[in-house]
Design an enzyme around this catalytic site. Sequence first.
Site, mmCIF file in Angstrom:
data_model
loop_
_atom_site.group_PDB
_atom_site.id
_atom_site.type_symbol
_atom_site.label_atom_id
_atom_site.label_comp_id
_atom_site.label_asym_id
_atom_site.label_seq_id
_atom_site.Cartn_x
_atom_site.Cartn_y
_atom_site.Cartn_z
ATOM 1 N N LYS A 120 47.378 79.183 79.165
ATOM 2 C CA LYS A 120 47.326 80.165 80.248
ATOM 3 C C LYS A 120 46.226 79.834 81.236
ATOM 4 O O LYS A 120 46.446 79.780 82.444
ATOM 5 C CB LYS A 120 47.146 81.559 79.661
ATOM 6 C CG LYS A 120 48.400 81.973 78.949
ATOM 7 C CD LYS A 120 48.256 83.174 78.074
ATOM 8 C CE LYS A 120 49.514 83.303 77.224
ATOM 9 N NZ LYS A 120 49.270 83.732 75.862
ATOM 10 N N ASP A 138 51.936 85.376 79.935
ATOM 11 C CA ASP A 138 50.961 86.221 79.242
ATOM 12 C C ASP A 138 51.647 87.518 78.814
ATOM 13 O O ASP A 138 52.864 87.644 78.895
ATOM 14 C CB ASP A 138 49.782 86.510 80.159
ATOM 15 C CG ASP A 138 50.257 87.140 81.442
ATOM 16 O OD1 ASP A 138 51.380 87.671 81.470
ATOM 17 O OD2 ASP A 138 49.516 87.105 82.424
#
Length: 217
Positions: A120, A138
């Site tokens: 991420k 996410d």
Amino acid sequence: MAETNRRQIIFVCKKIIDLFPRSSFEKDPFRVLIATILSQRTKDENTDKASKKLFESFPDVYSLSMAKPSQIYDLIKASGMYRQKAERIIKVSQIIVEKFNGKIPANLHDLLSLPGVGRKTANIVLYHCFCQPALAVDTHVHRISNRLGFVKTKTPEQTEEGLKKIIPEKFWGPINGAMVEFGKKVCLPRKPKCQECPVNKYCEYFNSIKFSENGKN
DNA sequence: AAAACGGGGGC
DNA sequence: GCCCCAGTTTT
């Protein structure tokens, strides 16, 4: 998946990107990288406080690479997990100075080699600083994609795979950021504000509850 | 697959 | 008081 369905998904994505642009200010790769590490599992306000203080004393990769963890505890404490993060961002700075000639790497492999940098964080840097197609699923993107009915998945990894098949590359970065904004303002985890949601008529979740409740929440 | 790291704000 | 936050690493 039916082509009409795919076209509708892309249409909804464009709409979300239009209505919920991610406010991105900082472009300096060093600051984006460090601030993103500080932002992990942390609210934006606290990230901002921490990174602002930190960069006042350690404005670039060279000064931070020479810092001691105990010197920056108080500066970044607001971001939480500060002992761990302090060690990691100093180590990151040292590696960048020693192995990458002071420049933040612009590819996934090298970014992932840095401590505290996972998929991420790496993808956020790639998109924000280097304008690369980067989709980092996410909790927001995972939740919203399933709620709208884009995918039906258990894990963020499965969601990432599914979305990459549906959505053209040029939207990966923008849709990622836009869904985060959308998730904070409208499509909240517990009580989504479906009544004021601009894409509710395309939403599987909303359409499934619309007639079973009478307009509460 | 689950635990651990962690302060700050919302409810 | 309890839960959550643009996660990652270690067990």
